[in-house]
Design an enzyme around this catalytic site. Sequence first.
Site, PDB file in Angstrom:
ATOM      1  N   ASP A 358      76.112  21.019  53.450  1.00 47.98           N
ATOM      2  CA  ASP A 358      75.014  21.132  52.599  1.00 47.98           C
ATOM      3  C   ASP A 358      74.498  22.399  52.399  1.00 47.98           C
ATOM      4  O   ASP A 358      74.280  23.172  53.640  1.00 47.98           O
ATOM      5  CB  ASP A 358      73.867  20.005  52.948  1.00 47.98           C
ATOM      6  CG  ASP A 358      72.543  20.254  52.054  1.00 47.98           C
ATOM      7  OD1 ASP A 358      72.586  19.675  51.043  1.00 47.98           O
ATOM      8  OD2 ASP A 358      71.718  20.760  52.729  1.00 47.98           O
ATOM      9  N   ASP A 376      73.315  27.580  43.083  1.00 49.51           N
ATOM     10  CA  ASP A 376      73.976  26.987  41.842  1.00 49.51           C
ATOM     11  C   ASP A 376      74.309  25.385  42.301  1.00 49.51           C
ATOM     12  O   ASP A 376      75.265  24.809  42.057  1.00 49.51           O
ATOM     13  CB  ASP A 376      75.281  27.709  41.536  1.00 49.51           C
ATOM     14  CG  ASP A 376      75.758  27.229  40.011  1.00 49.51           C
ATOM     15  OD1 ASP A 376      74.845  26.681  39.320  1.00 49.51           O
ATOM     16  OD2 ASP A 376      76.918  27.523  39.739  1.00 49.51           O
TER      17      ASP A 376
END
Length: 535
Positions: A358, A376
């Site tokens: 993550d 992004d």
Amino acid sequence: MRPILKNKLYLYLTEFFAGMSVMAVELGASRLLAPYFSSSQIVWTIIIGTIMIAMALGNLYGGRAADKDPNPDKLYGRIIIAAIWIAAIPVVGKYIIMGISALLIFTVSSNFLVIAGFVACMVIFVFPLFLLGTVTPSLVKFSVDSLDDSGSVVGKLNASNTIGSIIGTFVPTFISIPAVGTAITFLIFAGILLVLCIIYFVSSGVNFSKAKKVPVSIILFLVCCLLGHNNSFAFWQTGLTYEGESIYNYLQVYEDDRQVVLSTNVLFGTQSVYTKEKGPTGYYYDHAMAAVYMGEDEDKATPTKILVLGNGSGTYATQCERYFDNVEVTGVEIDEKITSLAHDYFELPEDVPVVTYDGRAYLNVAKEKYDVIMVDAYQDITIPFQMSSVEFFTLVRDHLTDNGVMVVNLNMRSDSADNINYYLADTIGHVFKSVMTANVQGNTNRILYASMNDNMAEKLAAGIARESDEDLLYMMGKVQENLVSYEPGNLILTDDKAPVELLGMEIIDELISEEVSYYKDIYKEQGIEGLLNQL
């Protein structure tokens, strides 16, 4: 009382498999709906809410039915119906979703995702889970022999249901869906329920006139297996290069002579676009490369270090390596399957390491600083709230060099007041000294640049002045045309309060309204025939 029910182990197994199947269907529901409505907290709320409605109604009905007519044949008959319904979901579920969406998109002007998702859940999932909700109160009726052991028996039934629910939570997520897909996962758990019922009716010696539901259900199940094993969600698309599922996403890859496209959400555009030949993509990646000029060292003695949070298929990393000689790119992507596709179909350079993690968790453990950090991780309305807050952007700032630049892809551009992009920009402006934006012409993306230095525009101009590559001159010229300073307001997102799903849904409604207005006009003027001719 059927002889098999005198064995309480069988009753506990019935409770166990019922609980397991409920959770498996719930997780399967999220994967069935995600390609069409996203996997946001809104969709999860709809799924959990409708399932709780179904279970509550099932509990009420099951208790009343058990008191009125304590016939176990009817309970296991209901479980058979639930099993066949669940098995039919892979066959007809996606068509029902598209039919509901097509109907509502012309009649609903706001909250489309909420309404369409709720209606789809009610139609597809409420009835079988209502039937499974009748299991517990019915089994209590069959299993409690006296008040002396009623508490113990009910406790064991609830424990069996809970243990089954736990297994039904982990198996689809980590085993069956990644291995064989959502469709077959539905079929597996439907098959388990069906076998449970077949054992009951066969062992009970029920005559054929009463047990004909058994061979009929087997035939229907086999038909569902034959027709529903295909895991294609975008059934209207042909010629896909790849289609499959990972732990996190439904994935499809398609290509033509010019480009390769990765899509994870078939109703709301694409995630990544890779051009096979070196050149401008025409997408936000071109504008995002301006951050390399804004964040590079003046003397260029050391490579410009770039970190991409949400690497996807690696288009940004690939473009940076294509056009800049002195860069070192590291990608972070939570979905390992997407990284695998990036190497298989998108020619991600082998010298670009990709960490399966993550984005925010990576920054929590990373010690290195970067000249450019590309954020992004945003896809449709599924913006991770933990990557939209003051705390997150502060973490990004702390991992930038003194002249470093954060560049953010803001999807779903809108000029409506107080939309999600203004929230994100204001939040970033609360952390960084200087913020600039540039709209990407021809699509709904807006690129945001943020730095602790206020000379980003000057550094970009200086980089363009010494550039000789025609492609870069063209792309950076587009950035300069649209580059504006942003004065932040007070729309701040924090870890404690970041309603990104609701804010994103507002823009989705706006985009849908714009897209369908043309078809609505045709429908008003020419009716359904004109609309069908146009489609």
